[in-house]
Enzyme design. Sequence first.
Site, PDB file in Angstrom:
ATOM      1  N   GLU A  69     -12.730   4.097   5.390  1.00  0.00           N
ATOM      2  CA  GLU A  69     -12.845   3.310   4.213  1.00  0.00           C
ATOM      3  C   GLU A  69     -13.750   2.183   4.967  1.00  0.00           C
ATOM      4  OE1 GLU A  69      -9.632   1.698   1.715  1.00  0.00           O
ATOM      5  OE2 GLU A  69      -9.018   3.550   1.433  1.00  0.00           O
TER       6      GLU A  69
ATOM      7  N   GLU B 178      -3.235   4.274   4.898  1.00  0.00           N
ATOM      8  CA  GLU B 178      -2.808   3.071   5.109  1.00  0.00           C
ATOM      9  C   GLU B 178      -1.192   2.759   5.045  1.00  0.00           C
ATOM     10  OE1 GLU B 178      -5.280   0.149   3.299  1.00  0.00           O
ATOM     11  OE2 GLU B 178      -6.780   0.673   4.282  1.00  0.00           O
TER      12      GLU B 178
HETATM   13  C1  FCB Z   1      -7.864  -0.466   1.163  1.00  0.00           C
HETATM   14  C2  FCB Z   1      -6.975   0.655   0.258  1.00  0.00           C
HETATM   15  C3  FCB Z   1      -8.143   0.811  -1.076  1.00  0.00           C
HETATM   16  C4  FCB Z   1      -8.637  -0.214  -1.414  1.00  0.00           C
HETATM   17  C5  FCB Z   1      -9.356  -1.002  -0.639  1.00  0.00           C
HETATM   18  C6  FCB Z   1     -10.158  -2.208  -1.011  1.00  0.00           C
HETATM   19  O1  FCB Z   1      -6.724  -1.382   1.861  1.00  0.00           O
HETATM   20  O2  FCB Z   1      -6.934   1.617   0.837  1.00  0.00           O
HETATM   21  O3  FCB Z   1      -7.133   1.742  -1.997  1.00  0.00           O
HETATM   22  O4  FCB Z   1      -8.094  -1.184  -2.193  1.00  0.00           O
HETATM   23  O5  FCB Z   1      -8.527  -1.502   0.454  1.00  0.00           O
END
Ligand code: FCB
Length: 449
Positions: free
Chosen positions: A356, A174
């Site tokens: 994610e 990210e």
């Molecule tokens: C993302 C992050 C991760 C976690 C999730 C909820 O932005 O990569 O580390 O905090 O959100």
Amino acid sequence: MGESSKQKAAGGAIPPGFIWGVSTSAYQVEGAVAEDGRGPSIWDRRCRMKGGVGDGSTGDVACDHYHRWPEDVALMTGLGIDAYRFSVSWPRVLPRGRGRVNEAGLDFYDRLIDRLLETGITPWLTLYHWDLPQALDDLGGWTNRDCAGWYADYAALVARRFGDRVRHFVTFNEFSVFTLFGYAIDWAAPGVTDRSAHLKAIHHVNLAHGLGVDVLRSLVPGASVGAIHNRQIVLPENGAEDNREAALLLDEHWNRAFPDPQILGCYPPRLAEAVEPHVRAGDMARICRPVDWFGLNHYGPIFARVDPSQVWGYGWGNAPEGSPDHGVGWPVFPDAFRDELLLISKRYRLPVYITENGCGGDRDRPDADGRVHDPHRLRYLEIYHKAMLEALAGGADIRGYFVWSLLDNFEWGAGYGQRFGLVHVDFETQKRTPKTSYGWYRDLIAAAR
Ligand code: FCB
């Protein structure tokens, strides 16, 4: 969508070889911040700054994964996952970010990787999940162009040490979150708020990514290399005309500042002009290196509004009144997930791994029998899974899905108040309790096979 594609989406659309996994990151789970020679990171520092973390908590202990990793790997085995995405803590292996190597830190990841492989779980190693060594931040961190070279040296250390066993590497997690929140909006470490610092950080991190890709390719034959982008459609708050330009600029910073130069070889228009003073001849060729896949982190859409108090004149807007919510103030909108998957497949033409996706909140608590029911998470995962199937049916080349996260953990600025785990963690006792969603995901994986 026609009836036949609906049917396809409802079943059978998962391609063979699809990877099911879970993700975590070092600072959020490991704890043991001052053990075995680890150096401080910018998040250790932020946790000690007044107001740095909402509830005043730190990652000092977190999930104590540094000691409890065998139990955590057993929880992964119970899920039946194919892959585990974790990150290496740069200051654990290079306490001052460069120079002296900390063998004890490397040993920790050796043990973890070996156990994963023994249990048939493929390690996916993220090199950078936001925990820059403090010693490098003292030299300007990502605003210093040299940081790209320090990162490349760190990548080489990791590749040399683990490349005999690890094939899957992520250069960064990210990019836009840690650059925007760390250098323009004060929501993350190092907490700078300055346009020029933000622009430098964007460009230097892009350079580091490109150098990292080359290092990994040269040191790990057959490596599968990608980067993880958070991409979410940016909508103007209230649909208001005044917020439209804010949304366009935020979209460039949030969604395009990294994948566009890295994969398409150019910055988006507004950013191209602004970043120009920091770009040197040959940089775009250094940044735009071939990667094997696109990692997508996605939770829900975001809203922008004009906010003159912020360095770029935009701020975070609210979702429309009454929008379904995660429990952490993030809107639940699975169609945006499906559309994002279709959009990136078209735009970047790479296989996609969802690295994610998951649901937070502070509602998960053991009941009188010690069980943790999390129907909201289960519902979220179900509807987002369905959206993924729709994207697959629509032609998106999706190769894998990782839930965030295995464990409740240290959720950055929100401390321990937001729980994203499939497994509940009692932070007083470190007791792990699989939630209802853990069983749901285990059964989903079994059925998909
Ligand atoms: C993302 C992050 C991760 C976690 C999730 C909820 O932005 O990569 O580390 O905090 O959100």
